[in-house]
Write a protein that holds these residues in place. Structure first.
Motif, PDB file in Angstrom:
ATOM      1  N   CYS A  45      67.116  47.897  35.631  1.00 24.66           N
ATOM      2  CA  CYS A  45      65.739  47.442  35.789  1.00 24.66           C
ATOM      3  C   CYS A  45      65.039  48.370  36.774  1.00 24.66           C
ATOM      4  O   CYS A  45      65.685  49.013  37.603  1.00 24.66           O
ATOM      5  N   ILE A  46      63.737  48.470  36.635  1.00 23.46           N
ATOM      6  CA  ILE A  46      62.928  49.266  37.566  1.00 23.46           C
ATOM      7  C   ILE A  46      62.031  48.317  38.335  1.00 23.46           C
ATOM      8  O   ILE A  46      61.396  47.424  37.757  1.00 23.46           O
ATOM      9  N   ILE A  47      61.998  48.499  39.647  1.00 24.55           N
ATOM     10  CA  ILE A  47      61.249  47.618  40.539  1.00 24.55           C
ATOM     11  C   ILE A  47      60.165  48.396  41.263  1.00 24.55           C
ATOM     12  O   ILE A  47      60.422  49.475  41.803  1.00 24.55           O
ATOM     13  N   ARG A  48      58.957  47.863  41.248  1.00 26.74           N
ATOM     14  CA  ARG A  48      57.867  48.410  42.060  1.00 26.74           C
ATOM     15  C   ARG A  48      57.881  47.714  43.403  1.00 26.74           C
ATOM     16  O   ARG A  48      57.854  46.481  43.482  1.00 26.74           O
ATOM     17  N   THR A  72      60.336  36.547  52.362  1.00 27.58           N
ATOM     18  CA  THR A  72      59.394  37.634  52.075  1.00 27.58           C
ATOM     19  C   THR A  72      59.619  38.219  50.687  1.00 27.58           C
ATOM     20  O   THR A  72      60.715  38.669  50.353  1.00 27.58           O
ATOM     21  N   VAL A  73      58.569  38.211  49.892  1.00 22.15           N
ATOM     22  CA  VAL A  73      58.553  38.854  48.573  1.00 22.15           C
ATOM     23  C   VAL A  73      58.038  40.278  48.767  1.00 22.15           C
ATOM     24  O   VAL A  73      56.995  40.484  49.375  1.00 22.15           O
ATOM     25  N   TYR A  74      58.774  41.289  48.273  1.00 24.80           N
ATOM     26  CA  TYR A  74      58.332  42.663  48.535  1.00 24.80           C
ATOM     27  C   TYR A  74      58.445  43.618  47.356  1.00 24.80           C
ATOM     28  O   TYR A  74      58.367  44.840  47.516  1.00 24.80           O
ATOM     29  N   GLY A  75      58.547  43.086  46.150  1.00 21.32           N
ATOM     30  CA  GLY A  75      58.563  43.951  44.980  1.00 21.32           C
ATOM     31  C   GLY A  75      58.666  43.123  43.710  1.00 21.32           C
ATOM     32  O   GLY A  75      58.804  41.894  43.770  1.00 21.32           O
ATOM     33  N   GLU A  76      58.588  43.789  42.571  1.00 24.86           N
ATOM     34  CA  GLU A  76      58.750  43.070  41.312  1.00 24.86           C
ATOM     35  C   GLU A  76      59.281  43.991  40.221  1.00 24.86           C
ATOM     36  O   GLU A  76      59.021  45.202  40.206  1.00 24.86           O
ATOM     37  N   VAL A  77      60.055  43.397  39.328  1.00 21.66           N
ATOM     38  CA  VAL A  77      60.595  44.117  38.178  1.00 21.66           C
ATOM     39  C   VAL A  77      59.448  44.453  37.232  1.00 21.66           C
ATOM     40  O   VAL A  77      58.683  43.574  36.840  1.00 21.66           O
ATOM     41  N   VAL A  78      59.348  45.738  36.870  1.00 23.95           N
ATOM     42  CA  VAL A  78      58.313  46.146  35.916  1.00 23.95           C
ATOM     43  C   VAL A  78      58.895  46.455  34.540  1.00 23.95           C
ATOM     44  O   VAL A  78      58.183  46.384  33.532  1.00 23.95           O
ATOM     45  N   THR A  79      60.174  46.802  34.494  1.00 25.43           N
ATOM     46  CA  THR A  79      60.880  46.935  33.212  1.00 25.43           C
ATOM     47  C   THR A  79      62.324  46.495  33.428  1.00 25.43           C
ATOM     48  O   THR A  79      62.893  46.702  34.496  1.00 25.43           O
ATOM     49  N   GLY A  80      62.902  45.878  32.399  1.00 24.59           N
ATOM     50  CA  GLY A  80      64.326  45.553  32.452  1.00 24.59           C
ATOM     51  C   GLY A  80      64.668  44.181  33.005  1.00 24.59           C
ATOM     52  O   GLY A  80      65.783  43.978  33.487  1.00 24.59           O
ATOM     53  N   GLU A 118      65.573  41.800  31.465  1.00 24.61           N
ATOM     54  CA  GLU A 118      66.722  41.298  30.710  1.00 24.61           C
ATOM     55  C   GLU A 118      68.015  41.451  31.505  1.00 24.61           C
ATOM     56  O   GLU A 118      68.940  40.656  31.355  1.00 24.61           O
ATOM     57  N   MET A 119      68.092  42.486  32.349  1.00 25.83           N
ATOM     58  CA  MET A 119      69.274  42.674  33.188  1.00 25.83           C
ATOM     59  C   MET A 119      69.492  41.468  34.095  1.00 25.83           C
ATOM     60  O   MET A 119      70.613  40.985  34.267  1.00 25.83           O
ATOM     61  N   VAL A 120      68.400  40.970  34.665  1.00 27.55           N
ATOM     62  CA  VAL A 120      68.475  39.809  35.550  1.00 27.55           C
ATOM     63  C   VAL A 120      68.972  38.594  34.789  1.00 27.55           C
ATOM     64  O   VAL A 120      69.852  37.850  35.262  1.00 27.55           O
ATOM     65  N   ASP A 121      68.441  38.377  33.594  1.00 25.32           N
ATOM     66  CA  ASP A 121      68.858  37.235  32.779  1.00 25.32           C
ATOM     67  C   ASP A 121      70.338  37.308  32.437  1.00 25.32           C
ATOM     68  O   ASP A 121      71.039  36.277  32.482  1.00 25.32           O
ATOM     69  N   ARG A 122      70.817  38.491  32.096  1.00 27.72           N
ATOM     70  CA  ARG A 122      72.234  38.629  31.720  1.00 27.72           C
ATOM     71  C   ARG A 122      73.139  38.336  32.911  1.00 27.72           C
ATOM     72  O   ARG A 122      74.162  37.650  32.781  1.00 27.72           O
ATOM     73  N   ILE A 123      72.785  38.884  34.075  1.00 28.69           N
ATOM     74  CA  ILE A 123      73.620  38.672  35.252  1.00 28.69           C
ATOM     75  C   ILE A 123      73.578  37.209  35.691  1.00 28.69           C
ATOM     76  O   ILE A 123      74.600  36.624  36.078  1.00 28.69           O
ATOM     77  N   ALA A 124      72.407  36.596  35.619  1.00 28.91           N
ATOM     78  CA  ALA A 124      72.274  35.193  36.021  1.00 28.91           C
ATOM     79  C   ALA A 124      73.128  34.270  35.154  1.00 28.91           C
ATOM     80  O   ALA A 124      73.514  33.181  35.596  1.00 28.91           O
ATOM     81  N   GLY A 125      73.431  34.718  33.939  1.00 31.83           N
ATOM     82  CA  GLY A 125      74.165  33.873  33.006  1.00 31.83           C
ATOM     83  C   GLY A 125      75.662  34.101  32.959  1.00 31.83           C
ATOM     84  O   GLY A 125      76.350  33.468  32.140  1.00 31.83           O
ATOM     85  N   VAL A 126      76.196  34.965  33.831  1.00 36.30           N
ATOM     86  CA  VAL A 126      77.645  35.237  33.780  1.00 36.30           C
ATOM     87  C   VAL A 126      78.434  34.035  34.292  1.00 36.30           C
ATOM     88  O   VAL A 126      77.909  33.185  35.030  1.00 36.30           O
ATOM     89  N   LYS A 127      79.708  33.971  33.936  1.00 37.15           N
ATOM     90  CA  LYS A 127      80.575  32.904  34.429  1.00 37.15           C
ATOM     91  C   LYS A 127      80.841  33.119  35.920  1.00 37.15           C
ATOM     92  O   LYS A 127      80.993  34.255  36.371  1.00 37.15           O
TER      93      LYS A 127
END
Length: 235
Positions: free
Chosen positions: A35-38, A181-189, A191-200
């Motif tokens: 993922c790319i984060i701004r 503190t929020v200091y950035g956001e995913v601009v592409t990718g 889906e990577m977060v969703d996949r990792i969040a769903g692991v066993k």
């Protein structure tokens, strides 16, 4: 005169080329995708600290050690690189770099899906960990959900109408607003977060199989290209 005109054009071109990008971006790479984060300019202390660590290679080989589906994925603990501590089942989350970053709260920055935010311990100043972070997966909420949060965990603090709409259509974790503190956001990718969040995972929310990361600071040219794509100039 013609030679002078050519020189002026050349200098103008070089000056324009030398201008830094408007935003800085980083890439997080894992076996579950990239993922790319701004990074937000509104939170310069957190932005600069993250870039400093990433350029040193600090995050490379660290793990996403805590994952909760529909909530967030957390990483950046330096202890997770330690072979005596990164075995599945071992407790992680207490490592640090020996300093904290002062909180940088901004009413316009909130915990919508995909944001990068700083983890922290329980301290009165709400100062951030110098290295640990999380990325919000979140979930969509209804007006009823949001009203309950306002009366409960938000202690009466209203959620602005525009933000409510984002929480209803995109999702997020509004109960963390103005606490971390929020200091950035995913601009592409994302889906990577969703996949990792769903692991066993185990009872500590640690993935059963390690999820290491590599963090790369994008070059000035890459950042400028992303600026053009994400924020094209007004015609």
């Amino acid at each position: 005169m013609k030679r002078l005109f050519t020189l002026v054009i050349l200098l103008t071109t070089l000056t324009a080329f030398a201008k830094p990008p408007k935003n800085q971006y980083v890439r997080i790479s894992t076996s579950y995708g990239d993922c790319i984060i701004r990074l937000y300019n509104e939170t310069p202390k957190h932005r600069d600290n993250f870039i400093k660590l990433a350029k040193k290679g600090f995050y490379n080989g660290t793990l996403f050690h805590r994952v909760i589906q529909n909530f967030m994925i957390q990483g950046g603990d330096p202890d997770s690189r330690d072979t005596s501590k990164n075995k599945p089942g071992a407790e992680l989350g207490n490592g640090d770099v020996g300093y904290t970053v002062p909180a940088e709260f901004n009413d316009s920055l909130y915990h919508k899906r995909g944001v990068l935010a700083a983890a922290r311990d329980d301290n009165p100043a709400k100062a951030s960990s110098g290295c640990q972070f999380y990325i919000v997966e979140g979930k969509r909420l209804t007006d009823e959900d949001l009203d309950k949060l306002v009366q409960g965990r938000l202690k009466g603090r209203a959620i602005p109408a525009a933000q409510r709409e984002v929480y209803k259509t995109v999702g997020g974790t509004p109960f963390l607003d103005q606490n971390y503190t929020v200091y950035g956001e995913v601009v592409t990718g994302i889906e990577m977060v969703d996949r990792i969040a769903g692991v066993k995972k185990d009872e500590r929310d640690r993935p059963l199989q390690n999820v290491p990361m590599t963090v790369t600071v994008l070059s000035k040219g890459e950042c400028k290209d992303l600026d053009k794509i994400l924020s094209p100039p007004t015609p």
